[in-house]
Motif scaffolding. Sequence first.
Motif, PDB file in Angstrom:
ATOM      1  N   ASN A   1       0.784  -1.232   0.000  1.00  0.00           N
ATOM      2  CA  ASN A   1       0.000   0.000   0.000  1.00  0.00           C
ATOM      3  C   ASN A   1       0.816   1.282   0.000  1.00  0.00           C
ATOM      4  N   GLY A   2       2.147   1.173   0.083  1.00  0.00           N
ATOM      5  CA  GLY A   2       2.963   2.376   0.115  1.00  0.00           C
ATOM      6  C   GLY A   2       2.838   3.114   1.433  1.00  0.00           C
ATOM      7  N   LYS A   3       3.369   4.335   1.453  1.00  0.00           N
ATOM      8  CA  LYS A   3       3.307   5.160   2.660  1.00  0.00           C
ATOM      9  C   LYS A   3       2.938   6.576   2.247  1.00  0.00           C
ATOM     10  N   PRO A   4       1.709   7.008   2.513  1.00  0.00           N
ATOM     11  CA  PRO A   4       1.272   8.351   2.104  1.00  0.00           C
ATOM     12  C   PRO A   4       2.199   9.440   2.615  1.00  0.00           C
ATOM     13  N   GLY A   5       2.423  10.430   1.776  1.00  0.00           N
ATOM     14  CA  GLY A   5       3.273  11.548   2.158  1.00  0.00           C
ATOM     15  C   GLY A   5       4.750  11.322   1.933  1.00  0.00           C
ATOM     16  N   THR A   6       5.092  10.147   1.389  1.00  0.00           N
ATOM     17  CA  THR A   6       6.490   9.847   1.090  1.00  0.00           C
ATOM     18  C   THR A   6       6.586   9.369  -0.360  1.00  0.00           C
ATOM     19  N   ALA A   7       7.814   9.085  -0.800  1.00  0.00           N
ATOM     20  CA  ALA A   7       8.020   8.577  -2.163  1.00  0.00           C
ATOM     21  C   ALA A   7       7.740   7.083  -2.265  1.00  0.00           C
ATOM     22  N   MET A   8       7.400   6.436  -1.141  1.00  0.00           N
ATOM     23  CA  MET A   8       7.122   5.003  -1.165  1.00  0.00           C
ATOM     24  C   MET A   8       5.733   4.775  -1.740  1.00  0.00           C
ATOM     25  N   GLN A   9       5.689   4.241  -2.953  1.00  0.00           N
ATOM     26  CA  GLN A   9       4.412   4.043  -3.633  1.00  0.00           C
ATOM     27  C   GLN A   9       3.871   2.649  -3.386  1.00  0.00           C
ATOM     28  N   SER A  10       2.607   2.455  -3.742  1.00  0.00           N
ATOM     29  CA  SER A  10       1.957   1.154  -3.611  1.00  0.00           C
ATOM     30  C   SER A  10       2.362   0.251  -4.769  1.00  0.00           C
ATOM     31  N   PHE A  11       2.654  -1.013  -4.439  1.00  0.00           N
ATOM     32  CA  PHE A  11       3.007  -1.984  -5.478  1.00  0.00           C
ATOM     33  C   PHE A  11       1.937  -3.062  -5.616  1.00  0.00           C
ATOM     34  N   ALA A  12       0.754  -2.835  -5.031  1.00  0.00           N
ATOM     35  CA  ALA A  12      -0.304  -3.845  -5.072  1.00  0.00           C
ATOM     36  C   ALA A  12      -0.724  -4.176  -6.487  1.00  0.00           C
ATOM     37  N   LYS A  13      -0.711  -3.155  -7.375  1.00  0.00           N
ATOM     38  CA  LYS A  13      -1.131  -3.388  -8.756  1.00  0.00           C
ATOM     39  C   LYS A  13       0.044  -3.658  -9.690  1.00  0.00           C
ATOM     40  N   GLN A  14       1.268  -3.541  -9.165  1.00  0.00           N
ATOM     41  CA  GLN A  14       2.437  -3.704 -10.012  1.00  0.00           C
ATOM     42  C   GLN A  14       3.085  -5.074  -9.866  1.00  0.00           C
ATOM     43  N   LEU A  15       2.980  -5.647  -8.680  1.00  0.00           N
ATOM     44  CA  LEU A  15       3.618  -6.930  -8.416  1.00  0.00           C
ATOM     45  C   LEU A  15       2.590  -7.944  -7.970  1.00  0.00           C
ATOM     46  N   SER A  16       2.789  -9.192  -8.330  1.00  0.00           N
ATOM     47  CA  SER A  16       1.905 -10.261  -7.885  1.00  0.00           C
ATOM     48  C   SER A  16       2.200 -10.603  -6.429  1.00  0.00           C
ATOM     49  N   ALA A  17       1.305 -11.367  -5.825  1.00  0.00           N
ATOM     50  CA  ALA A  17       1.518 -11.801  -4.437  1.00  0.00           C
ATOM     51  C   ALA A  17       2.821 -12.594  -4.318  1.00  0.00           C
ATOM     52  N   LYS A  18       3.114 -13.396  -5.341  1.00  0.00           N
ATOM     53  CA  LYS A  18       4.347 -14.194  -5.331  1.00  0.00           C
ATOM     54  C   LYS A  18       5.573 -13.291  -5.416  1.00  0.00           C
ATOM     55  N   ASP A  19       5.505 -12.260  -6.254  1.00  0.00           N
ATOM     56  CA  ASP A  19       6.629 -11.325  -6.379  1.00  0.00           C
ATOM     57  C   ASP A  19       6.865 -10.567  -5.075  1.00  0.00           C
ATOM     58  N   ILE A  20       5.777 -10.115  -4.448  1.00  0.00           N
ATOM     59  CA  ILE A  20       5.910  -9.379  -3.190  1.00  0.00           C
ATOM     60  C   ILE A  20       6.489 -10.283  -2.103  1.00  0.00           C
ATOM     61  N   ALA A  21       6.041 -11.528  -2.072  1.00  0.00           N
ATOM     62  CA  ALA A  21       6.590 -12.467  -1.093  1.00  0.00           C
ATOM     63  C   ALA A  21       8.096 -12.639  -1.294  1.00  0.00           C
ATOM     64  N   ALA A  22       8.523 -12.720  -2.556  1.00  0.00           N
ATOM     65  CA  ALA A  22       9.950 -12.918  -2.853  1.00  0.00           C
ATOM     66  C   ALA A  22      10.776 -11.703  -2.445  1.00  0.00           C
ATOM     67  N   VAL A  23      10.299 -10.493  -2.805  1.00  0.00           N
ATOM     68  CA  VAL A  23      11.106  -9.303  -2.520  1.00  0.00           C
ATOM     69  C   VAL A  23      11.127  -9.005  -1.019  1.00  0.00           C
TER      70      VAL A  23
END
Length: 517
Positions: free
Chosen positions: A325-347
């Motif tokens: 979900n990222g972190k509002p107010g910072t440069a950390m963006q959400s990756f929910a739509k960019q990476l699959s659940a498997k990719d997020i688990a790996a990273v």
Amino acid sequence: MKQWLYCVMAVLLAPPLGANEMPLNMTKGVTNISGQVYDLHMIILYICCAIGLVVFGIMIYSMIYHRKSKGAVAANFHESTKVEIAWTVIPFVILIGMAIPATKTLIAMEDPSNADLTIKITGSQWKWHYSYFNEDVEFYSILSTPRDQIEGDETKSDTYLLEVDKPLVLPLNRKVRFLMTSDDVIHSWWVPAFAVKKDANPGFINEAWTRIDKAGTYRGQCAELCGKDHGFMPIVVQALPEAEYDAWLLDQKQQASNAAEAAKAALSETLSKEELMAKGEQIYLSTCAACHQPNGAGLPGVFPSLIGSPIIKGPINGHIDIVLNGKPGTAMQSFAKQLSAKDIAAVVTYERNAWGNDSGDVIQAVDVSNAANGGNADNSASAPQPMTSDSPMESVPTDVQQVVATVMPIDLTELTHEELMTEGLQVYTSTCAACHQATGAGLPGAFPSLIGSPVIKGPVEQHINIVRNGKPGTAMQAFASSLSPRQMAAVITYERNAWGNNTGDTVQANDVNSHGQ
């Protein structure tokens, strides 16, 4: 005398004939509009050259033949009505002569009507997201230049910093309309060969269009200073004949279907720590290293270090949540739509065990799904939990959303009118406001106002249908695959009661779900 005449003609005609081949001149491009822009550029250039030739010619002539050493004496007069009229009328005529073709070209450039295809382009630091309206095809396009080239360890290729993992694919001989916006800062989508350069502003939609005449690969880049990696945000467009484009589109839909099946299978798949670390390193280098650096050290004062970070050393759920979900107010963006659940688990596994962090944690795709739905990711053996009213679909990765109905129950919990209005405002702001504006007023001529709209004031079933299935031939896309029934119910309730609409209608998730069956 004839030889001198031929020489003069050669000097005057050679530059125009070879102008489009000159490396320092504007390129002619591969679209009708880019040709018009090029011709306009050359017309204005020739007018400027002619003016310069006349002005400097008179100056040089005067300096040679009316110099003091030849006994020339300056004329003694104060003003001349004829000269005053001449230097007012002649520039006016020249400007009109320049304005007419310029206006025609600008009007043509700003006319995206009657498009055969509409693509939404969203810029974010530092990648482009392309969404093909009414085709259920969307993807991110990210710089693919190897890190070794960027860091100077390898010889740079001819397309250095102008290559991506997945190019935008467009058909020949079809009018393509672009809708451009941004998730964070101002970007600018620029492809010189198309004569298209348009800003992508957060919270706004800008329009542009093109019709490509020649097949090939065309490159551009973000033309706005959008941050430290501004130069790492290229654009690559592959133009295909219509039959090849149609085949590509079918293939993309098949790949999306296969990805959904793979995402479903990944929820029950268990990878070893070594497999997760290898996959996680690849994803980290392509997705995260631009900010946090390949060694995880970050950039002090800009991007935090991941070495011994409280997020990395803290609960797994918190780590997964910030990646999702990222972190509002910072440069950390959400990756929910960019990476699959498997990719997020790996990273996440990689980050928690690389650079001396050595937490020993191993995260699986099912853990990401559980965390997204309010479950406990710290127990990797836990099974997927049913969604509750406290775990909306908005945090679930896109690929998981597409198969969630087959792995867990759909949340059809009834909410109060106030709860629906609160959630509806959030969904509207993140999903609809870029087109219809935060005030619901729309953009006249491009996106209709929702204030007193016939759809808003009409039957609820009609409103549900247009949100679920979109409206062919317009920029209104279908949201059935990107929003849950609860989210659609919330945003419909919000739209029917915000901005003075005040219909009093309360739409529940079950109403939306029933309408789609």
